[in-house]
Design a protein around this motif. Structure first.
Motif: not given
Ligand code: PLP
Length: 381
Positions: A201-217
């Motif tokens: 809705h062009s009303d927020v700035v944000g980022g995200f990271v997803a992974t299945n690697d437990p060490a990276v997480s």
């Protein structure tokens, strides 16, 4: 549970204290402790906040990931991921990458001794192995790319990256998990600018990271709290709310994009239309295999830079603005706007390129407005 159901419910049971159906905005910086170190799982809001946790669980589920980490912006997520790399190590990156990522890589990390190799999307799909060595830590891919809508074969890139022990990172901002889930295709890490389709809705700035690697997480959780690029509770809540309608919005974005493409490809003043849904698009076959539909981003070429700059200022329904993925349609000139920081790179955005973020208004109004704007472009001789 299906995607649409998880988008509304994952990580969001009614609030245990009050029964509140929507996840509350836990607008607090700190949490009371009964005794030293004895608390309800939260001690300080940079480390964790319940509204952020709900977002992390919901979006991880949509990306078919075991772990999710929310950040203050897409670039906040990117710079945190760059802390998985040490100076002297290499990042192999698609050359048609978002201008802000290129600016970070070329002007922040390259001067510190990090190595970068930029490859065309086709080379990442078919010849990546020849460019990798044991110093390569990350392969960084967007698919579809911003702004040229090129497509990279995610499974092929993952296979090549894994041969040398590198991680494949896929920026899934343009597709969203409704259309493409890179971890299911073999990628190690998915990154998003949630500013775009996920917030929606062009009303927020944000980022995200997803992974299945437990060490990276585990490392990312440490980096998230140690580097501090975290979203506030209200911004987390806005993205969480956006996710609830992601499926229906994406269906409409795709349908409207098809209508816009059909109009543009027949228009005499349009030189070319770049959209992975077109059978003539070089990445069409790969996109049809790895995406469920072709998305709401469309780019097209007109005759000259002057025409492009004039045209983007002439629309009435399409707003001239940077960014993308919101309910409202946006139009822009990448060479002078979103991709100005690649202007000196060998792979600068073409000067006669226009990028559309097709919104969810009535398709007829979008097409009529483009027709009106294009009508003022002088006929080609
Ligand atoms: N990745 C892509 C594909 C983008 O288009 C953008 C922003 O336009 C970013 C990353 C950076 O995200 P943010 O603006 O949220 O920092």
């Amino acid at each position: 549970m299906e995607f649409e159901t998880r988008a509304i419910h994952a990580g969001q049971a009614p609030d245990a204290a009050t029964g509140s159906v929507t996840t509350p905005i836990y607008q607090t910086s700190t949490f009371a402790q009964e005794a030293v170190g004895v608390h309800k799982g939260y001690d300080y809001a940079r480390v964790a906040n319940p509204t952020r946790t709900a977002l992390e669980e919901c979006l991880a589920s949509l990306e078919s990931a075991a772990h999710g980490h929310a950040f203050s912006s897409g670039l906040g997520a990117t710079t945190t991921l760059m802390h998985l790399v040490d100076p002297g190590q290499r990042v192999v990156c698609v050359n048609d990458v978002y201008g802000g990522v290129y600016r970070m890589f070329s002007q922040v990390y390259a001067p510190k001794g990090y190595a970068f190799t930029y490859l065309p999307p086709e080379e990442l799909s078919t010849g990546l192995a020849a460019h990798l060595d044991e110093t390569t830590r990350l392969v960084w891919v967007e698919s579809p790319t911003n702004p040229l809508l090129n497509v990279v074969d995610i499974h092929a890139a993952a296979t090549a990256a894994h041969e040398v022990g590198a991680l494949l990172v896929v920026d899934n901002t343009f597709a969203s998990p409704f259309l493409q889930r890179p971890l299911e295709l073999g990628a190690d890490v998915v990154v998003h600018s949630t500013t775009k389709y996920l917030g929606g809705h062009s009303d927020v700035v944000g980022g995200f990271v997803a992974t299945n690697d437990p060490a990276v997480s585990e490392r990312l959780r440490f980096l998230q709290k140690s580097l501090g690029a975290v979203p506030g509770p209200f911004d987390s809540w806005l993205v969480l709310r956006g996710l609830k309608t992601l499926a229906v919005r994406m269906q409409r974005h795709c349908a409207n994009a098809r209508a816009v493409v059909a109009f543009l490809e027949d228009h005499p003043r349009v030189v070319d239309v770049l959209y992975p849904g077109r059978p003539s698009h070089p990445g069409h076959e790969i996109a049809a295999r790895q995406m469920d539909d072709f998305g709401g981003m469309v780019s097209f070429l007109v005759e000259s830079e002057d025409e492009a700059v004039d045209l983007v200022a002439r629309t009435r329904v399409w707003t001239l603005a940077e960014s993308l993925g919101g309910v409202e349609s946006l139009i822009e000139h990448p060479y002078r706007m979103t991709h100005a920081s690649t202007a000196d790179a060998p792979f600068a955005a073409p000067r006669n390129l226009i990028r559309l973020s097709v919104g969810i208004e009535a398709a007829e109004d979008l097409v009529d407005d483009l027709a009106h704007a294009l009508a003022a472009v002088p006929a080609r001789t």
